[in-house]
Scaffold this motif. Structure first.
Motif, PDB file in Angstrom:
ATOM      1  N   ARG B  30       0.749  -1.229   0.036  1.00  0.00           N
ATOM      2  CA  ARG B  30      -0.073   0.191  -0.151  1.00  0.00           C
ATOM      3  C   ARG B  30       0.805   1.150   0.112  1.00  0.00           C
ATOM      4  O   ARG B  30       0.313   2.371  -0.133  1.00  0.00           O
ATOM      5  CB  ARG B  30      -0.987   0.074   1.108  1.00  0.00           C
ATOM      6  CG  ARG B  30      -2.017  -1.262   1.106  1.00  0.00           C
ATOM      7  CD  ARG B  30      -3.023  -0.773   2.190  1.00  0.00           C
ATOM      8  NE  ARG B  30      -2.631  -1.277   3.330  1.00  0.00           N
ATOM      9  CZ  ARG B  30      -3.356  -0.868   4.609  1.00  0.00           C
ATOM     10  NH1 ARG B  30      -4.373  -0.270   4.469  1.00  0.00           N
ATOM     11  NH2 ARG B  30      -2.914  -1.074   5.887  1.00  0.00           N
ATOM     12  N   SER B  31       2.284   1.132   0.166  1.00  0.00           N
ATOM     13  CA  SER B  31       3.187   2.252  -0.039  1.00  0.00           C
ATOM     14  C   SER B  31       3.652   2.459  -1.041  1.00  0.00           C
ATOM     15  O   SER B  31       4.431   1.553  -1.510  1.00  0.00           O
ATOM     16  CB  SER B  31       4.216   2.180   1.415  1.00  0.00           C
ATOM     17  OG  SER B  31       4.939   3.174   1.429  1.00  0.00           O
ATOM     18  N   VAL B  32       3.783   3.660  -1.773  1.00  0.00           N
ATOM     19  CA  VAL B  32       4.247   3.976  -3.040  1.00  0.00           C
ATOM     20  C   VAL B  32       5.142   5.147  -2.959  1.00  0.00           C
ATOM     21  O   VAL B  32       4.432   6.249  -2.485  1.00  0.00           O
ATOM     22  CB  VAL B  32       3.456   4.066  -4.109  1.00  0.00           C
ATOM     23  CG1 VAL B  32       4.291   4.415  -5.411  1.00  0.00           C
ATOM     24  CG2 VAL B  32       2.740   2.854  -4.547  1.00  0.00           C
ATOM     25  N   SER B  33       6.602   4.901  -2.899  1.00  0.00           N
ATOM     26  CA  SER B  33       7.236   6.357  -3.024  1.00  0.00           C
ATOM     27  C   SER B  33       7.848   6.661  -4.279  1.00  0.00           C
ATOM     28  O   SER B  33       8.147   5.677  -5.124  1.00  0.00           O
ATOM     29  CB  SER B  33       8.403   5.975  -1.759  1.00  0.00           C
ATOM     30  OG  SER B  33       8.048   5.656  -0.593  1.00  0.00           O
ATOM     31  N   PHE B  50       0.318   6.427   1.062  1.00  0.00           N
ATOM     32  CA  PHE B  50      -0.100   5.243   1.629  1.00  0.00           C
ATOM     33  C   PHE B  50      -1.515   5.175   1.631  1.00  0.00           C
ATOM     34  O   PHE B  50      -1.919   6.322   2.352  1.00  0.00           O
ATOM     35  CB  PHE B  50       0.665   4.972   3.127  1.00  0.00           C
ATOM     36  CG  PHE B  50       0.413   3.860   3.983  1.00  0.00           C
ATOM     37  CD1 PHE B  50      -0.615   3.874   5.101  1.00  0.00           C
ATOM     38  CD2 PHE B  50       0.991   2.801   3.768  1.00  0.00           C
ATOM     39  CE1 PHE B  50      -0.932   2.718   5.855  1.00  0.00           C
ATOM     40  CE2 PHE B  50       0.931   1.591   4.617  1.00  0.00           C
ATOM     41  CZ  PHE B  50      -0.040   1.695   5.121  1.00  0.00           C
ATOM     42  N   SER B  51      -2.116   4.098   1.109  1.00  0.00           N
ATOM     43  CA  SER B  51      -3.688   4.112   1.298  1.00  0.00           C
ATOM     44  C   SER B  51      -4.168   5.524   0.858  1.00  0.00           C
ATOM     45  O   SER B  51      -5.308   6.032   1.389  1.00  0.00           O
ATOM     46  CB  SER B  51      -4.146   3.763   2.806  1.00  0.00           C
ATOM     47  OG  SER B  51      -3.834   2.713   2.949  1.00  0.00           O
ATOM     48  N   SER B  70      -7.330   4.109  -4.990  1.00  0.00           N
ATOM     49  CA  SER B  70      -7.904   2.838  -4.258  1.00  0.00           C
ATOM     50  C   SER B  70      -7.204   1.437  -4.423  1.00  0.00           C
ATOM     51  O   SER B  70      -7.037   0.589  -3.444  1.00  0.00           O
ATOM     52  CB  SER B  70      -9.401   2.753  -4.001  1.00  0.00           C
ATOM     53  OG  SER B  70      -9.685   2.401  -5.462  1.00  0.00           O
ATOM     54  N   ASN B  71      -6.433   1.222  -5.598  1.00  0.00           N
ATOM     55  CA  ASN B  71      -6.015   0.016  -5.922  1.00  0.00           C
ATOM     56  C   ASN B  71      -4.402   0.338  -5.614  1.00  0.00           C
ATOM     57  O   ASN B  71      -3.821  -0.988  -6.035  1.00  0.00           O
ATOM     58  CB  ASN B  71      -6.423  -0.351  -7.421  1.00  0.00           C
ATOM     59  CG  ASN B  71      -5.626   0.471  -8.404  1.00  0.00           C
ATOM     60  OD1 ASN B  71      -5.280   1.793  -8.227  1.00  0.00           O
ATOM     61  ND2 ASN B  71      -5.989   0.329  -9.790  1.00  0.00           N
ATOM     62  N   SER B  94       6.586  -0.768  -1.042  1.00  0.00           N
ATOM     63  CA  SER B  94       6.777  -1.205   0.020  1.00  0.00           C
ATOM     64  C   SER B  94       5.786  -1.860   0.760  1.00  0.00           C
ATOM     65  O   SER B  94       4.795  -1.173   0.995  1.00  0.00           O
ATOM     66  CB  SER B  94       7.717  -0.384   0.997  1.00  0.00           C
ATOM     67  OG  SER B  94       7.859  -0.548   2.249  1.00  0.00           O
ATOM     68  N   GLY B  95       5.922  -2.598   1.655  1.00  0.00           N
ATOM     69  CA  GLY B  95       4.771  -3.092   2.490  1.00  0.00           C
ATOM     70  C   GLY B  95       4.931  -2.642   3.909  1.00  0.00           C
ATOM     71  O   GLY B  95       3.732  -2.817   4.407  1.00  0.00           O
ATOM     72  N   GLY B  96       5.754  -1.821   4.279  1.00  0.00           N
ATOM     73  CA  GLY B  96       5.889  -0.941   5.324  1.00  0.00           C
ATOM     74  C   GLY B  96       6.346   0.349   5.540  1.00  0.00           C
ATOM     75  O   GLY B  96       7.240   0.661   6.231  1.00  0.00           O
ATOM     76  N   GLN B  97       6.047   1.148   4.595  1.00  0.00           N
ATOM     77  CA  GLN B  97       6.615   2.402   4.472  1.00  0.00           C
ATOM     78  C   GLN B  97       8.264   2.705   4.249  1.00  0.00           C
ATOM     79  O   GLN B  97       8.875   3.437   4.840  1.00  0.00           O
ATOM     80  CB  GLN B  97       6.220   3.371   5.590  1.00  0.00           C
ATOM     81  CG  GLN B  97       4.695   3.701   5.581  1.00  0.00           C
ATOM     82  CD  GLN B  97       4.520   4.774   6.772  1.00  0.00           C
ATOM     83  OE1 GLN B  97       4.248   4.362   7.991  1.00  0.00           O
ATOM     84  NE2 GLN B  97       4.690   6.033   6.566  1.00  0.00           N
ATOM     85  N   GLY B  98       8.810   1.635   3.408  1.00  0.00           N
ATOM     86  CA  GLY B  98       9.922   1.718   3.419  1.00  0.00           C
ATOM     87  C   GLY B  98      11.004   0.762   4.580  1.00  0.00           C
ATOM     88  O   GLY B  98      12.298   0.552   4.380  1.00  0.00           O
TER      89      GLY B  98
END
Lengths: 111, 113
Positions: B30-33, B50-51, B70-71, B94-98
């Motif tokens: 849900r995290s994209v940087s 994130f979300s 939303s996707n 990332s699965g966890g904000q990097g």
């Protein structure tokens, strides 16, 4: 002082030697540390992560972390020409969704 | 497991135009940087989503913007392009904000002429 500093390159080692890449960081609260490898013309690829003081080994790669000295390193044993790339040290900012990257060290392994 | 998909791979634009880049993260992330990479400045953080919420923004002018759907797919937009915007733009999933490391897409090489 930069937030994440890497030893200036380029670094050249003969095939079979140990390559040592170093990184220092300024934020004492940092909890996780990453090494990425980037081949020329490609995007970075995560190769090592380390969270605790000491050594972490994965095949020919060993990451070393010393939080007291704010120092993290990457050792590549039995270096191969295919290891020739730029290695980036990255330190995430806690709960900020951001990582700070060093400028990278370019490694050349000569056959 | 599909990787991070960035489109387009290459773009050539003229000064003053605008551009939109797209990124589809790894399924479940849900995290994209977004990062800008140039030879002189290295990897510079643009922003993180994130979300569907922008959680952090780097030190870039307001011409750089982004959004997340939303996707979890994300887009970044650069308006009024300048020559200095020429760079490799990288999307990181990332699965966890990097905190667990990034998986990068192949990047979009933007050239402004």
């Amino acid at each position: 002082q930069k937030e994440v500093e890497q030893n200036s390159g380029p670094l050249s080692v003969p095939e079979g030697a140990i390559a040592s890449l170093n990184c220092t960081y300024s934020d004492r609260g940092s909890q996780s540390f990453f090494w990425y490898r980037q081949y020329s013309g490609k995007s970075p690829e995560l190769i090592m992560s380390i969270y605790s003081n000491g050594d972490k080994e994965d095949g020919r790669f060993t990451a070393q972390l010393n939080k007291a000295s704010q120092y993290v390193s990457l050792l590549i044993r039995d270096s191969q020409p295919s290891d020739s790339a730029t290695y980036l040290c990255a330190v995430p900012t806690t709960n900020a969704g951001k990582s700070t990257f060093g400028d990278g060290t370019t490694l050349t392994v000569k056959p | 497991k599909a990787g991070v998909t960035q489109t387009p791979r290459y773009l050539i634009k003229t000064r003053g135009q605008q551009v939109t880049l797209s990124c589809s993260p790894i399924s479940g992330h849900r995290s994209v940087s977004w990062y800008q990479q140039t030879p002189g400045q290295g990897l510079q953080f643009l922003f993180e989503y994130f979300s569907e919420t922008q959680r952090n923004k780097g030190n870039f002018p307001g011409r750089f913007s982004g959004r997340q759907f939303s996707n979890s797919r994300s887009e970044m937009n650069v308006s009024t392009l300048e020559l200095g915007d020429s760079a490799l733009y990288l999307c990181a999933s990332s699965g966890g904000q990097g905190a667990y490391g990034y998986t990068f897409g192949s990047g979009t090489r933007l050239t402004v002429v």
